[in-house]
Design an enzyme around this catalytic site. Sequence first.
Site, PDB file in Angstrom:
ATOM      1  N   TYR A  20       0.844  -1.228   0.017  1.00 42.39           N
ATOM      2  CA  TYR A  20      -0.031   0.013  -0.037  1.00 42.39           C
ATOM      3  C   TYR A  20       0.951   1.271   0.074  1.00 42.39           C
ATOM      4  CZ  TYR A  20      -3.684   3.140   1.591  1.00 42.39           C
ATOM      5  OH  TYR A  20      -4.861   4.092   1.856  1.00 42.39           O
ATOM      6  N   GLU A  49       4.045   1.629  -0.587  1.00 43.14           N
ATOM      7  CA  GLU A  49       5.045   1.924  -1.774  1.00 43.14           C
ATOM      8  C   GLU A  49       4.234   2.029  -3.103  1.00 43.14           C
ATOM      9  OE1 GLU A  49       7.989   2.941  -1.100  1.00 43.14           O
ATOM     10  OE2 GLU A  49       9.232   1.704   0.162  1.00 43.14           O
ATOM     11  N   LYS A  64       1.499   3.702  -3.117  1.00 41.61           N
ATOM     12  CA  LYS A  64       1.093   5.074  -3.125  1.00 41.61           C
ATOM     13  C   LYS A  64       2.033   5.988  -3.477  1.00 41.61           C
ATOM     14  CE  LYS A  64      -3.531   4.597  -2.168  1.00 41.61           C
ATOM     15  NZ  LYS A  64      -4.662   5.480  -2.866  1.00 41.61           N
ATOM     16  N   VAL A  96     -12.006   2.710  13.569  1.00 38.99           N
ATOM     17  CA  VAL A  96     -13.237   3.458  13.999  1.00 38.99           C
ATOM     18  C   VAL A  96     -14.513   2.350  13.812  1.00 38.99           C
ATOM     19  CG1 VAL A  96     -14.811   5.199  13.547  1.00 38.99           C
ATOM     20  CG2 VAL A  96     -12.432   5.782  13.544  1.00 38.99           C
ATOM     21  N   GLY A 149      -2.486   0.684  22.966  1.00 37.85           N
ATOM     22  CA  GLY A 149      -3.204   1.550  22.606  1.00 37.85           C
ATOM     23  C   GLY A 149      -2.857   3.150  22.811  1.00 37.85           C
ATOM     24  N   GLN A 183      -0.450   4.267  20.737  1.00 43.09           N
ATOM     25  CA  GLN A 183      -0.350   4.885  19.334  1.00 43.09           C
ATOM     26  C   GLN A 183      -1.524   6.055  19.108  1.00 43.09           C
ATOM     27  OE1 GLN A 183      -1.341   1.747  19.814  1.00 43.09           O
ATOM     28  NE2 GLN A 183      -2.384   0.767  18.158  1.00 43.09           N
ATOM     29  N   THR A 184      -1.123   7.205  18.273  1.00 45.06           N
ATOM     30  CA  THR A 184      -2.239   8.081  17.915  1.00 45.06           C
ATOM     31  C   THR A 184      -2.382   8.097  16.524  1.00 45.06           C
ATOM     32  OG1 THR A 184      -0.445   9.737  17.333  1.00 45.06           O
ATOM     33  CG2 THR A 184      -1.028   9.360  19.870  1.00 45.06           C
ATOM     34  N   ARG A 185      -3.577   8.636  16.150  1.00 49.58           N
ATOM     35  CA  ARG A 185      -4.145   9.065  14.811  1.00 49.58           C
ATOM     36  C   ARG A 185      -5.003  10.212  14.956  1.00 49.58           C
ATOM     37  NH1 ARG A 185      -1.186   5.015  14.272  1.00 49.58           N
ATOM     38  NH2 ARG A 185      -1.324   3.603  12.684  1.00 49.58           N
ATOM     39  N   ARG A 206       0.445   9.811  14.419  1.00 52.77           N
ATOM     40  CA  ARG A 206       0.229  10.566  13.009  1.00 52.77           C
ATOM     41  C   ARG A 206      -0.805  11.823  13.353  1.00 52.77           C
ATOM     42  NH1 ARG A 206      -2.507   6.630   9.367  1.00 52.77           N
ATOM     43  NH2 ARG A 206      -0.618   5.653   8.941  1.00 52.77           N
TER      44      ARG A 206
HETATM   45  P1  NAD Z   1     -12.592   1.657   0.332  1.00 58.16           P
HETATM   46  O1  NAD Z   1     -12.180   0.481   0.143  1.00 58.16           O
HETATM   47  O2  NAD Z   1     -13.913   2.186   0.793  1.00 58.16           O
HETATM   48  O3  NAD Z   1     -12.785   2.408  -1.200  1.00 58.16           O
HETATM   49  C1  NAD Z   1     -11.896   2.041  -2.230  1.00 58.16           C
HETATM   50  C2  NAD Z   1     -12.654   1.604  -3.475  1.00 58.16           C
HETATM   51  O4  NAD Z   1     -11.937   1.252  -4.431  1.00 58.16           O
HETATM   52  C3  NAD Z   1     -13.534   0.260  -3.080  1.00 58.16           C
HETATM   53  O5  NAD Z   1     -14.806   0.678  -3.636  1.00 58.16           O
HETATM   54  C4  NAD Z   1     -12.955  -0.590  -3.849  1.00 58.16           C
HETATM   55  O6  NAD Z   1     -13.786  -1.597  -4.555  1.00 58.16           O
HETATM   56  C5  NAD Z   1     -12.373   0.162  -5.139  1.00 58.16           C
HETATM   57  N1  NAD Z   1     -11.174  -0.754  -5.752  1.00 58.16           N
HETATM   58  C6  NAD Z   1     -10.227  -1.204  -5.347  1.00 58.16           C
HETATM   59  N2  NAD Z   1      -9.502  -1.830  -6.257  1.00 58.16           N
HETATM   60  C7  NAD Z   1     -10.070  -1.661  -7.341  1.00 58.16           C
HETATM   61  C8  NAD Z   1      -9.520  -1.775  -8.763  1.00 58.16           C
HETATM   62  N3  NAD Z   1      -8.209  -2.578  -9.086  1.00 58.16           N
HETATM   63  N4  NAD Z   1     -10.648  -1.182  -9.860  1.00 58.16           N
HETATM   64  C9  NAD Z   1     -11.495  -0.571  -9.546  1.00 58.16           C
HETATM   65  N5  NAD Z   1     -11.771  -0.318  -8.322  1.00 58.16           N
HETATM   66  C10 NAD Z   1     -11.265  -0.685  -7.280  1.00 58.16           C
HETATM   67  O7  NAD Z   1     -11.831   2.849   0.972  1.00 58.16           O
HETATM   68  P2  NAD Z   1     -11.819   4.495   1.066  1.00 58.16           P
HETATM   69  O8  NAD Z   1     -11.489   4.738   2.517  1.00 58.16           O
HETATM   70  O9  NAD Z   1     -13.308   4.819   0.605  1.00 58.16           O
HETATM   71  O10 NAD Z   1     -10.579   4.856   0.278  1.00 58.16           O
HETATM   72  C11 NAD Z   1     -10.634   5.729  -1.046  1.00 58.16           C
HETATM   73  C12 NAD Z   1      -9.230   6.205  -1.294  1.00 58.16           C
HETATM   74  O11 NAD Z   1      -8.809   7.324  -0.455  1.00 58.16           O
HETATM   75  C13 NAD Z   1      -8.296   5.002  -1.546  1.00 58.16           C
HETATM   76  O12 NAD Z   1      -7.499   5.454  -2.532  1.00 58.16           O
HETATM   77  C14 NAD Z   1      -7.512   5.419  -0.198  1.00 58.16           C
HETATM   78  O13 NAD Z   1      -6.088   4.870  -0.332  1.00 58.16           O
HETATM   79  C15 NAD Z   1      -7.294   6.720   0.020  1.00 58.16           C
HETATM   80  N6  NAD Z   1      -7.374   6.854   1.454  1.00 58.16           N
HETATM   81  C16 NAD Z   1      -8.239   6.847   2.321  1.00 58.16           C
HETATM   82  C17 NAD Z   1      -8.134   6.932   3.729  1.00 58.16           C
HETATM   83  C18 NAD Z   1      -9.331   6.696   4.875  1.00 58.16           C
HETATM   84  O14 NAD Z   1      -8.725   6.827   5.775  1.00 58.16           O
HETATM   85  N7  NAD Z   1     -10.257   6.305   4.509  1.00 58.16           N
HETATM   86  C19 NAD Z   1      -6.809   7.436   4.197  1.00 58.16           C
HETATM   87  C20 NAD Z   1      -5.838   7.555   3.080  1.00 58.16           C
HETATM   88  C21 NAD Z   1      -6.348   7.349   1.833  1.00 58.16           C
HETATM   89  N1  UDP Z   2      -6.343  -0.658  15.830  1.00 57.81           N
HETATM   90  C1  UDP Z   2      -6.810  -1.145  16.998  1.00 57.81           C
HETATM   91  N2  UDP Z   2      -7.796  -1.893  17.033  1.00 57.81           N
HETATM   92  C2  UDP Z   2      -8.451  -2.415  15.909  1.00 57.81           C
HETATM   93  C3  UDP Z   2      -7.961  -1.923  14.668  1.00 57.81           C
HETATM   94  C4  UDP Z   2      -6.946  -1.235  14.749  1.00 57.81           C
HETATM   95  O1  UDP Z   2      -6.206  -0.916  17.837  1.00 57.81           O
HETATM   96  O2  UDP Z   2      -9.345  -3.167  15.918  1.00 57.81           O
HETATM   97  C5  UDP Z   2      -5.211   0.187  15.746  1.00 57.81           C
HETATM   98  C6  UDP Z   2      -4.283  -0.198  14.623  1.00 57.81           C
HETATM   99  O3  UDP Z   2      -3.131  -0.930  15.020  1.00 57.81           O
HETATM  100  C7  UDP Z   2      -3.656   1.108  14.441  1.00 57.81           C
HETATM  101  C8  UDP Z   2      -4.817   2.313  14.681  1.00 57.81           C
HETATM  102  O4  UDP Z   2      -5.626   1.634  15.242  1.00 57.81           O
HETATM  103  O5  UDP Z   2      -2.542   1.718  15.482  1.00 57.81           O
HETATM  104  C9  UDP Z   2      -5.324   2.627  13.203  1.00 57.81           C
HETATM  105  O6  UDP Z   2      -5.714   1.569  12.488  1.00 57.81           O
HETATM  106  P1  UDP Z   2      -6.572   1.417  11.138  1.00 57.81           P
HETATM  107  O7  UDP Z   2      -6.366   0.312  10.554  1.00 57.81           O
HETATM  108  O8  UDP Z   2      -7.677   2.193  11.271  1.00 57.81           O
HETATM  109  O9  UDP Z   2      -5.477   2.456  10.228  1.00 57.81           O
HETATM  110  P2  UDP Z   2      -3.954   2.789   9.757  1.00 57.81           P
HETATM  111  O10 UDP Z   2      -3.081   1.964  10.685  1.00 57.81           O
HETATM  112  O11 UDP Z   2      -3.856   2.591   8.415  1.00 57.81           O
HETATM  113  O12 UDP Z   2      -3.537   4.320  10.339  1.00 57.81           O
END
Ligand code: NAD
Ligand code: UDP
Length: 327
Positions: free
Chosen positions: A147, A149, A151, A190, A209, A211-213, A279
């Site tokens: 994911y 790399e 991105k 969430v 627990g 770690q921050t977001r 983060r």
């Molecule tokens: P999501 O998984 O709900 O949405 C991603 C969508 O892409 C899904 O509908 C999935 O079916 C579709 N998809 C996956 N591979 C595909 C492919 N090869 N061809 C066509 N469709 C494909 O996730 P999201 O949270 O809605 O994320 C949307 C975008 O935002 C993503 O690019 C994600 O990397 C980026 N993003 C989201 C978050 C977040 O916290 N939600 C954070 C950082 C980046």
């Molecule tokens: N996390 C957790 N319990 C869960 C799911 C996630 O403690 O049931 C933690 C996870 O280890 C991370 C943070 O919550 O530290 C955010 O995780 P998430 O998968 O939502 O996003 P990302 O790690 O990609 O920021």
Amino acid sequence: MTSGKRVLVTGGAGFLGSHLCERLLAQGHDVLCVDNFFSSTRRNVEHLIDDRRFELMRHDVTFPLYVEVDEIYNLACPASPVHYQFDPVQTTKTSVIGAINMLGLAKRVKAKILQSSTSEVYGDPNCHPQPESYWGNVNPIGFRSCYDEGKRCAETLFFDYRRQHNLAIKVVRIFNTYGPRMHPHDGRVVSNFIVQALKGEDITIYGDGSQTRSFCYADDLVEAMMRMMATPDDVTGPVNIGNPGEFTIRQLAELVIELTGTTSRLICQKLPSDDPKQRRPDISLARELLDWQPKVQLREGLVQTIAYFDKLLAEGETFQAKRVGVL
Ligand code: NAD
Ligand code: UDP
């Protein structure tokens, strides 16, 4: 004929994509939603199907796409660790080949194109909060690398298409975003905590627990993305989009317990590898370029999200995302 633009949203049936499609339609645009439903279902966009300006196409962005559009929002990519680690090779292909295909399309039809990048490009940051100028601390060979790399490479491609072909590109780096229409079993913190709380199950804290977001509500995020698309062509980003309010994962769990009134217990489980310790976005650039800042604070956003999951669980949906066997 409409006065709006023709807008392609890849990953448009996903959590964020569906909110974006909805907002674009509300602004009078024609929306082509492209998705292969890897980590979503049609349910997220079913309410839009009857709108004559909305079109839903099942398509995998790793294959070329030929359509006439004015703007492209490239969101296609599984975003939760459970989803993107299920088929890591496909995740990298989606980010990299998907970006090449969408950039190729943008070049051919002279469309503006926005990439939904991620705070994961900063990896496990040793700079806090993270400004766009920080180059990151990313493991290139770990479980999250497909994911992170993928991105990072997509960002490289966007900027090379800009330099080589003068494309109008926009890159936003999204920090943890939540809200209604998240997949209930996608493993993100969430959705996990809320579903566990509503079912009265143990709430799973990974590690201790501490770690921050920083959690941004979906509506705020979509607003920022659309403002970014509307900027002049010389504004490329990358721009951080997120809510700078920073919480430990334990604090999040305690807030979910309070807001749901659950009797669930907190339990600690193993911390996944390369899990970032902290983060928080530096959003100075977004404030300046987009005149934007998040409006919805965590407590308020959680109330909305809890109401969504409460209804979903009451409806007894099973949510089998077709190709994700782990769900
Ligand atoms: P999501 O998984 O709900 O949405 C991603 C969508 O892409 C899904 O509908 C999935 O079916 C579709 N998809 C996956 N591979 C595909 C492919 N090869 N061809 C066509 N469709 C494909 O996730 P999201 O949270 O809605 O994320 C949307 C975008 O935002 C993503 O690019 C994600 O990397 C980026 N993003 C989201 C978050 C977040 O916290 N939600 C954070 C950082 C980046
Ligand atoms: N996390 C957790 N319990 C869960 C799911 C996630 O403690 O049931 C933690 C996870 O280890 C991370 C943070 O919550 O530290 C955010 O995780 P998430 O998968 O939502 O996003 P990302 O790690 O990609 O920021």
